[in-house]
Scaffold this motif. Sequence first.
Motif, PDB file in Angstrom:
ATOM      1  N   VAL A 183      -3.944   0.318   4.478  1.00 49.19           N
ATOM      2  CA  VAL A 183      -4.208  -0.340   3.194  1.00 49.19           C
ATOM      3  C   VAL A 183      -4.361  -1.843   3.387  1.00 49.19           C
ATOM      4  O   VAL A 183      -5.315  -2.453   2.887  1.00 49.19           O
ATOM      5  CB  VAL A 183      -3.084  -0.018   2.183  1.00 49.19           C
ATOM      6  N   VAL A 184      -3.445  -2.452   4.129  1.00 45.04           N
ATOM      7  CA  VAL A 184      -3.525  -3.901   4.353  1.00 45.04           C
ATOM      8  C   VAL A 184      -4.783  -4.254   5.141  1.00 45.04           C
ATOM      9  O   VAL A 184      -5.481  -5.219   4.816  1.00 45.04           O
ATOM     10  CB  VAL A 184      -2.249  -4.413   5.070  1.00 45.04           C
ATOM     11  N   THR A 229      -7.581  -2.670   5.182  1.00 47.62           N
ATOM     12  CA  THR A 229      -8.732  -2.499   4.297  1.00 47.62           C
ATOM     13  C   THR A 229      -8.850  -3.656   3.309  1.00 47.62           C
ATOM     14  O   THR A 229      -9.943  -4.162   3.058  1.00 47.62           O
ATOM     15  CB  THR A 229      -8.618  -1.167   3.527  1.00 47.62           C
ATOM     16  N   LEU A 230      -7.723  -4.083   2.759  1.00 46.66           N
ATOM     17  CA  LEU A 230      -7.745  -5.162   1.777  1.00 46.66           C
ATOM     18  C   LEU A 230      -8.082  -6.516   2.394  1.00 46.66           C
ATOM     19  O   LEU A 230      -8.695  -7.365   1.761  1.00 46.66           O
ATOM     20  CB  LEU A 230      -6.393  -5.264   1.065  1.00 46.66           C
ATOM     21  N   VAL A 231      -7.684  -6.743   3.637  1.00 46.99           N
ATOM     22  CA  VAL A 231      -7.828  -8.047   4.262  1.00 46.99           C
ATOM     23  C   VAL A 231      -8.961  -8.063   5.288  1.00 46.99           C
ATOM     24  O   VAL A 231      -9.106  -9.012   6.030  1.00 46.99           O
ATOM     25  CB  VAL A 231      -6.486  -8.462   4.919  1.00 46.99           C
TER      26      VAL A 231
END
Length: 140
Positions: A90-91, A93-95
């Motif tokens: 998740v991190v 993908t977000l960053v």
Amino acid sequence: MLKHLYVQVLIGLAAGILVGHFAPVFGVQMEPLGDTFIRLIKMLITLVIFCTVSVGIARMQSLKQVSRVGFKTLPYFEIVTSIALVLGLVVATLVAGIGAAGARAAGGASGAGARGRIQPASCNGVVRKGGEVRIASQRH
């Protein structure tokens, strides 16, 4: 308060985020330090885990106790590993793309290839890859 390891880790994490946001060029220049730290952790973690597990098993009184702890530990390990994997995805993908922008701002490569040959990723990495560890040896 600074005596606790988790506080020191959180301060380091916050400092890294601030440097990456406000001074991305300097952050990319600090890459060798981060790469060295990660390689050292990767090199030592297998030994630490092996020694911890070995000593833990050796201190147990009976085989029944070992199997009971093993059956309790396995689901815990699977659940925590899955949570860490999902959180990391998740991190990431977000960053995605932030690290690449910082690298472009600094002007490209940083010599990671040479460091990779000097610093082994694991204790037996040098032996497996057929390399040698050079300690202050120069050929003239």
